[in-house]
Structures are given as C-alpha cells and as structure tokens.
Enzyme design. Structure first.
Site, PDB file in Angstrom:
ATOM      1  N   ASP A 128       0.878  -1.210  -0.065  1.00  0.00           N
ATOM      2  CA  ASP A 128       0.137  -0.043  -0.132  1.00  0.00           C
ATOM      3  C   ASP A 128       0.959   1.141  -0.027  1.00  0.00           C
ATOM      4  O   ASP A 128       2.143   1.075   0.449  1.00  0.00           O
ATOM      5  CB  ASP A 128      -0.984  -0.025   1.290  1.00  0.00           C
ATOM      6  N   ASP A 172      -0.245   5.141   0.802  1.00  0.00           N
ATOM      7  CA  ASP A 172      -0.310   5.995   2.001  1.00  0.00           C
ATOM      8  C   ASP A 172      -0.583   5.515   3.463  1.00  0.00           C
ATOM      9  O   ASP A 172      -1.157   4.552   3.670  1.00  0.00           O
ATOM     10  CB  ASP A 172      -1.748   6.719   1.838  1.00  0.00           C
ATOM     11  N   ASP A 221      -1.502  -0.607   6.233  1.00  0.00           N
ATOM     12  CA  ASP A 221      -1.614   0.186   7.442  1.00  0.00           C
ATOM     13  C   ASP A 221      -3.145   0.195   7.986  1.00  0.00           C
ATOM     14  O   ASP A 221      -3.465   0.941   8.779  1.00  0.00           O
ATOM     15  CB  ASP A 221      -0.896   1.544   7.344  1.00  0.00           C
TER      16      ASP A 221
END
Length: 266
Positions: free
Chosen positions: A57, A59, A220
């Site tokens: 991922d 961001d 995250d």
C-alpha cells in the site's frame, strides 16, 4: 536476520487505530500479529524468504501521508458542513475518497446539497494547498527499507486507494518510484471493486507476474488487511504493529516525556 535490532524487543505490540463504535460493529476485524513479539517478526522474515513478489500500500505504508491527509479532510469537511472525526478517518483508511464522501453524505442527510464529486474537488483543493504551504509526506523508513532490500531481486508493486497522480508524485518526490515494477490505483479500469475487496491486490500481483499466494502484502489499514486476506496472499503484514512505525515512535516518545516529567515531580 534482515530486520535491524531495534525491531526486536520485549515491548508490547502497538495499538491499532481506534474505530468509532458504529464502524467497528460493521467491520470484520482482521486478526494481525503483534510485531513487538520476536516470534512474529521471525514469521514475517520467514514469509519474506519464501516470497516471489511484494505488494505495498502507499499512504500510511510507504509514505507518511496520514497526518497531512487528515488535515485536508478536516478542512474539507468544515467547509462542506460534514462531520468526520479522526476515529472515523482511520476507520475508513484504505477506502477511495469518493466512497467515503458518499457514505458521509448519506449518513448526514446531505444528498440534496452535496455530491461526492464536488466534495472530492474541495478535498483536492485543500490537499494541494497544504502541500503548497510546504507540508510534504516523507517515507516510512521501516517499510521503505524492505522495498530497497528486495529491489531487483523479486518484482514489487504498489496497490493504493489514493489518487494516481498523487501516489506517483509522492513516490517520485522521496525517490522510490523506481523500486516498483507496477503501480495500481483504485481508478485503474481492471480494479472492479475497491478495498476491502481483493481486486486491487490481485491486479497488482498479476501485473508483476506472481501468484497471489506467493506474494507478501504490506498494509496500514483494516480495509487493506481484509483485502489482502481475501486475496489469499502468502502473508499480510500490518505495518501499524511495527515498533518503528511513525505513530508508534510518536507514542513512545510522548510516553517517555510523560515519564520523565513525572520523575521530576518532588
């Protein structure tokens, strides 16, 4: 061992971001390991030794964008008359911006006055202004170090729900775009459904020519962890639980400061 010694400690696992009560009721929580435990770090190491591809991922995983992103969300929602507390911001992490606005508009009865397209344009304006004022997201070193180690050894991709132009600009700005063989974002025509559906990770694995079950994924957000689990990746790493993840460092420094202050009280 690949991981630096600072990751191996007896510290307790980091706390994951809080969910608002209504969101936590709706979401299926994904069980994730506590990387404060050496055994779990070794499990991640073992998975990396078997992996034929890595998918990250962007961001909050490769780039420390979340603080800046919340500022743009806060300014946008203030202008639009929408409520979006930080707990919900983290609960929605990994979801596309238009989908988040659609949910907020419907929940708060603003269908007659707002559209997700208009809201998204407002958010872009605020985000661009924040960056123009000099606030730029830096790399999350504990994750980027892994990407650097495996660059040129096995294929790697980025799978992000962010705007494609922002993802590419951010990766280029910190000098890591060249590490990745493919960059897939939610607006890609091959991604039929966004996170928490598995599509974006399956497309990313396909683009680098590796079976999903032979890839390790890094995320995250709860939506992203659900997406990786549904994609049947070899291993899903919740980066929020790494000791040197930025929010955890901030928390530990804050606790250290509080502890030192208390020790000075006579």
């Amino acid at each position: 061992n690949f991981f630096p010694n600072y990751l191996y400690s007896n510290s307790s696992a980091a706390e994951t971001p809080l969910l608002s009560s209504n969101m936590s009721d709706k979401m299926n929580t994904v069980e994730t390991p506590g990387y404060g435990d050496d055994a779990h770090l070794k499990s991640l190491e073992a998975a990396l030794s078997q992996a034929r591809g890595l998918v990250f991922d962007c961001d909050g995983t490769l780039l420390d964008t979340m603080p800046i992103y919340y500022q743009s969300w806060e300014k946008s929602c203030d202008e639009l008359g929408l409520s979006f507390p930080i707990e919900r911001f983290y609960a929605f992490a990994g979801a596309p911006v238009p989908d988040i606005f659609e949910t907020l508009i419907k929940e708060q009865g603003k269908q007659d006055t707002l559209t997700s397209a208009h809201c998204e344009s407002v958010k872009r304006r605020h985000h661009n202004q924040i960056e123009a004022d000099g606030q730029k997201a830096g790399p999350i070193d504990v994750i980027v170090d892994i990407a650097r180690k495996y660059h040129g050894k096995i294929p790697m991709a980025v799978a992000s729900s962010g705007w494609r132009d922002h993802v590419i600009e951010g990766l280029e700005r910190v000098g890591i775009k060249h590490l990745f063989d493919s960059i897939v974002t939610t607006d890609d025509t091959d991604v039929k459904k966004p996170k928490p559906h598995p599509d974006i990770f399956l497309v990313a694995a396909e683009r680098i020519g590796v079976k999903a079950e032979e890839c390790v994924g890094f995320e995250d957000a709860d939506f992203g962890m659900q997406s990786l689990t549904s994609a049947h990746f070899l291993y899903a790493c919740d980066v929020r639980l790494l000791r040197m993840y930025p929010r955890n460092v901030e928390k530990r420094l804050s606790e250290l400061g509080s502890s030192q202050s208390e020790s000075c009280v006579v």
